[in-house]
Design an enzyme around this catalytic site. Structure first.
Site, PDB file in Angstrom:
ATOM      1  N   GLU A   1      -1.460  -1.606 -10.538  1.00 13.16           N
ATOM      2  CA  GLU A   1      -0.294  -1.950  -9.720  1.00 13.16           C
ATOM      3  C   GLU A   1       0.793  -2.592 -10.580  1.00 13.16           C
ATOM      4  O   GLU A   1       0.537  -3.037 -11.699  1.00 13.16           O
ATOM      5  CB  GLU A   1      -0.688  -2.943  -8.597  1.00 13.16           C
ATOM      6  CG  GLU A   1      -1.848  -2.445  -7.740  1.00 13.16           C
ATOM      7  CD  GLU A   1      -2.036  -3.206  -6.441  1.00 13.16           C
ATOM      8  OE1 GLU A   1      -1.092  -3.884  -5.987  1.00 13.16           O
ATOM      9  OE2 GLU A   1      -3.150  -3.106  -5.876  1.00 13.16           O
TER      10      GLU A   1
ATOM     11  N   ARG B   1     -11.564   8.062   6.182  1.00  6.09           N
ATOM     12  CA  ARG B   1     -11.191   8.406   7.557  1.00  6.09           C
ATOM     13  C   ARG B   1     -11.370   9.899   7.790  1.00  6.09           C
ATOM     14  O   ARG B   1     -12.481  10.403   7.809  1.00  6.09           O
ATOM     15  CB  ARG B   1      -9.745   7.970   7.826  1.00  6.09           C
ATOM     16  CG  ARG B   1      -9.604   6.467   8.019  1.00  6.09           C
ATOM     17  CD  ARG B   1      -8.138   6.023   8.035  1.00  6.09           C
ATOM     18  NE  ARG B   1      -7.211   7.035   8.467  1.00  6.09           N
ATOM     19  CZ  ARG B   1      -6.951   7.359   9.725  1.00  6.09           C
ATOM     20  NH1 ARG B   1      -7.557   6.711  10.684  1.00  6.09           N
ATOM     21  NH2 ARG B   1      -6.096   8.298  10.021  1.00  6.09           N
TER      22      ARG B   1
ATOM     23  N   TYR C   1       0.906  -1.175   0.000  1.00  6.48           N
ATOM     24  CA  TYR C   1       0.000   0.000   0.000  1.00  6.48           C
ATOM     25  C   TYR C   1       0.929   1.205   0.000  1.00  6.48           C
ATOM     26  O   TYR C   1       0.901   2.010   0.905  1.00  6.48           O
ATOM     27  CB  TYR C   1      -0.852  -0.097   1.276  1.00  6.48           C
ATOM     28  CG  TYR C   1      -2.018   0.845   1.436  1.00  6.48           C
ATOM     29  CD1 TYR C   1      -3.038   0.925   0.499  1.00  6.48           C
ATOM     30  CD2 TYR C   1      -2.119   1.643   2.590  1.00  6.48           C
ATOM     31  CE1 TYR C   1      -4.128   1.766   0.702  1.00  6.48           C
ATOM     32  CE2 TYR C   1      -3.206   2.474   2.792  1.00  6.48           C
ATOM     33  CZ  TYR C   1      -4.209   2.530   1.843  1.00  6.48           C
ATOM     34  OH  TYR C   1      -5.293   3.355   2.050  1.00  6.48           O
TER      35      TYR C   1
ATOM     36  N   HIS D   1      -2.245   7.539  -3.261  1.00 10.49           N
ATOM     37  CA  HIS D   1      -3.375   6.617  -3.117  1.00 10.49           C
ATOM     38  C   HIS D   1      -3.802   6.509  -1.654  1.00 10.49           C
ATOM     39  O   HIS D   1      -4.989   6.626  -1.335  1.00 10.49           O
ATOM     40  CB  HIS D   1      -3.005   5.237  -3.659  1.00 10.49           C
ATOM     41  CG  HIS D   1      -4.040   4.184  -3.394  1.00 10.49           C
ATOM     42  ND1 HIS D   1      -5.269   4.182  -3.998  1.00 10.49           N
ATOM     43  CD2 HIS D   1      -4.033   3.111  -2.549  1.00 10.49           C
ATOM     44  CE1 HIS D   1      -5.978   3.157  -3.543  1.00 10.49           C
ATOM     45  NE2 HIS D   1      -5.250   2.492  -2.673  1.00 10.49           N
TER      46      HIS D   1
HETATM   47 MN    MN Z   1      -4.162  -3.500  -4.083  1.00 10.21          MN
END
Ligand code: MN
Length: 411
Positions: free
Chosen positions: A198, A139, A125, A130
């Site tokens: 990705e 959040r 991550y 992102h």
């Molecule tokens: Mn992912």
């Protein structure tokens, strides 16, 4: 470096690349090949006919690259250089053979397969844009990043069994979700199916339980890279992921590109990372350029539409692959050949660089206008989602080809 094989300057597979993959043709069984222009070089037959030398020829006729990769970079890097030499315009050994087409299989007639048997799969991550976007949405806009984010490359262990090769069609997954305002969950096809842009690396050198890999040595353990589409059902994810993280929202399918581009081919495209602040702990410190300048794009298409909706770059990563691998093994977790580790969604700072529909359409609040007059907030049935990646040099590109999947209706 020029080859005697003809190809366009925009090909992803010039002589400078030489990526490896697994393919068949109507007349040839599964085998290891490398891409050159619009052709696949039949490496097993070239070795059998003494155009190339290779210490373990039987490895070139296997179903996956695992045993090939496990021979180590001393062997595979030399083999790759020998292939470049054979294809070089000044080399007449194969070029002058009037039957040379029998070693060159047309890509359009070949079928590609999973290049490796994936042992374990981890998803990081590691894009700060992102993580910030998602943190703002789910959040607190003022504290989008969790306190640990700038201190370690966050990741989770995913599912290897459902990683599939480009071209595989995927049915919209079904599952539980909690509609906004509802008090009990519903069951049905996901209404918020998304892609994640990705890049994944494939481990090429194993370690023993208890061993750690330093940042400095990390790239000795990485054979090469593929494009990776971490398909995600956002409505299933939002309901299930607290407190343990991604589960059925992600394990129904992830799609990879079929050609493994070696780190050697990408080395000329290394670039510095953005400076990390605050300073990281010693085991994550690095010297040198560990990021890579690789253009990344996502295209949505169907019978009436073909539209590029993301133009991002692998260089936007906050944490490098070397730091990811150092962190992954700092506790003694062992690596196997064929382990796959994905970057996490790669977003840049600009809206056209956001690597998921979740961010592009901002959780469904800003629908994307498509060229055929339709709108998208998430993927629709019959949409084809294609990831493209390439590094641009002066006069040639080192590319990954395509990572494509079609979304079919839920079964
Ligand atoms: Mn992912």
């Amino acid at each position: 470096m020029k080859s005697w094989i003809q190809y366009e300057a925009t090909t992803h597979f010039p002589i400078q690349n030489i990526p490896f993959g697994i393919y068949t043709t109507p007349s040839k069984s599964k085998r290891v090949g490398c891409a050159i222009g619009n052709y696949i070089l039949d490496l097993a037959t070239l070795v059998a006919d003494k155009y190339l030398e290779f210490p373990r020829p039987e490895v070139l006729l296997q179903d996956t690259l695992n045993d090939f990769i496990a021979l180590g970079k001393d062997t595979t890097s030399k083999f790759r250089l020998d292939i470049q030499h054979l294809l070089h315009i000044d080399n007449h050994k194969l070029q002058s053979n009037s039957n040379k087409v029998s070693y060159l299989d047309s890509m359009s007639e070949a079928t590609m397969y999973m290049p490796v048997s994936v042992k374990d799969y981890t998803d990081f991550y590691s894009s700060i844009d992102h993580a910030t976007n998602v943190g703002k949405m789910f959040r607190d806009p003022e504290n989008a990043l969790l306190p640990n984010w700038r201190h370690l490359p966050v990741g989770y262990h995913g599912r290897a069994s459902s990683i599939v090769v480009s071209g595989t069609e995927v049915h919209r997954p079904k599952g539980q979700s909690m509609p906004k305002g509802a008090t009990t969950p519903i069951f049905g096809p996901s209404q918020r199916l998304d892609f994640e842009l990705e890049v994944a690396f494939i481990v090429g050198k194993p370690t023993n339980l208890g061993e750690s890999v330093s940042v400095k040595n990390a790239y000795d353990h990485i054979f090469g890279l593929v494009l990776f589409n971490d398909l995600s059902a956002r409505d299933i994810q939002a309901w299930e992921y607290v407190p343990l993280g991604p589960f059925l929202a992600k394990n129904f399918a992830s799609v990879i590109s079929p050609w493994v581009v070696t780190l050697e081919a990408l080395a000329p495209f290394s670039v510095p990372q953005e400076p990390q602040s605050p300073e990281v702990l010693d085991y994550l410190k690095y010297e040198g350029n560990y990021n890579f300048d690789i253009n990344l794009e996502v295209i949505i298409s169907n019978a009436k539409l073909k539209q590029s909706i993301v133009q991002s770059n692998f260089k936007f990563m906050y944490w490098s692959m070397a730091q990811q691998l150092a962190h992954h093994t700092v506790n003694g977790c062992n690596l196997n050949v064929g382990d796959m580790m994905a970057s996490g969604t790669i977003s840049g700072p600009e809206p056209h660089q956001f690597g998921s529909m979740l961010e592009l359409a901002w959780q469904g609040t800003k629908p994307l206008k498509m060229n055929d007059g339709t709108e998208r907030t998430f993927l629709l049935d019959h949409d084809v989602c294609t990831l493209i990646g390439y590094a641009q040099a002066d006069g040639f590109r080192i590319g990954f080809g395509e990572c494509t999947t079609k979304i079919l209706p839920a079964t």
